[in-house]
Design an enzyme around this catalytic site. Structure first.
Site: not given
Ligand code: GAR
Length: 223
Positions: A17, A19, A114, A148, A178
């Site tokens: 989590g 993000n 992503h 997609e 980023q």
């Molecule tokens: C992030 O790097 C996100 O971009 C990726 O999972 C991670 C989650 O991190 N998402 C994908 O790969 C979607 N296909 P977080 O739980 O620390 O936000």
């Protein structure tokens, strides 16, 4: 503005989590003029749930292992998400493939991030794949969710250099920095009404963005 008038945001997570934390911080700093009304995880006990609880945001676990198939899990998830009357649904490390019915229900109001420069490397192990391919740049892309996998109209992307001594972990760290800038920015634009999905294109003020999304390097100054 009264809190109840703010756009309502539901965040779906599966893990750490970070993000989600970037949204929580951006809401607190009013960079995002919206309210995170719920955080839902398909995995119990994950750090993202703790982050939400600490911020006083209601959480819920809908464990996909409790369902016979993808359709029944997604139907239950859709019902709970819709019950929060979201203006925006954010997939933030939500590592489940969604059914067409779910995607359709939230089309135009659901985003994902992503960790690659889409359309390169949808799916898993993006950083290792970029390293194995000998790429010189990597990055992350925020996009509206369509049928997609890790695809759909791109909103914003950020690039980072791949350094000679990078491994997947060091590269991921650089990309995460980023991610935590571009995803809140896309949410800010959506909540301001500047960003929308129109005719299957991500549009700012009604004008289509480039097919690979707005390059973050060119918008950094206007944040
Ligand atoms: C992030 O790097 C996100 O971009 C990726 O999972 C991670 C989650 O991190 N998402 C994908 O790969 C979607 N296909 P977080 O739980 O620390 O936000």
């Amino acid at each position: 503005m009264q809190k109840t008038h703010l756009p309502r945001i539901v965040v779906l997570i599966s893990g750490k989590g970070s993000n989600l934390q970037s949204f929580i911080d951006a809401v607190q700093m009013r960079v995002i003029e919206g309210e995170i009304v719920a955080v839902i995880s398909n995995n119990p006990g994950v750090l993202g749930l703790e982050r939400a609880e600490k911020a006083g945001i209601p959480t819920q676990v809908i464990n996909h292992r409790d369902f016979a198939d993808r359709e029944s899990f997604d139907a239950a998830l859709a019902e709970v998400v819709e019950s929060h009357r979201p203006n925006l649904v954010l997939l933030a490390g939500f590592m489940r493939i969604l059914t067409p019915a779910f995607v359709e229900q939230f089309e135009g109001r659901m985003m994902n991030i992503h960790p690659s420069l889409l359309p390169n490397y949808p799916g898993l192990h993006t950083h290792q794949r970029a390293l194995d391919a000998g790429d010189s740049i990597a990055g992350a892309t925020v996009h509206f969710v369509t049928h997609e996998l890790d695809g759909g109209p791109a909103i914003i992307r950020a690039e980072v250099p791949i350094l000679a001594d990078d491994d997947a972990a060091t590269l991921a760290e650089r990309v995460f920095e980023q991610e935590h800038l571009i995803y809140p920015l896309a949410v800010r634009w959506f909540c301001q009404g500047r960003l929308a999905l129109i005719n299957n294109r991500a549009c700012m003020f009604g004008r289509p963005l480039p097919p690979t999304g707005h390059p973050f390097s060119t918008v950094a100054r206007e944040r």
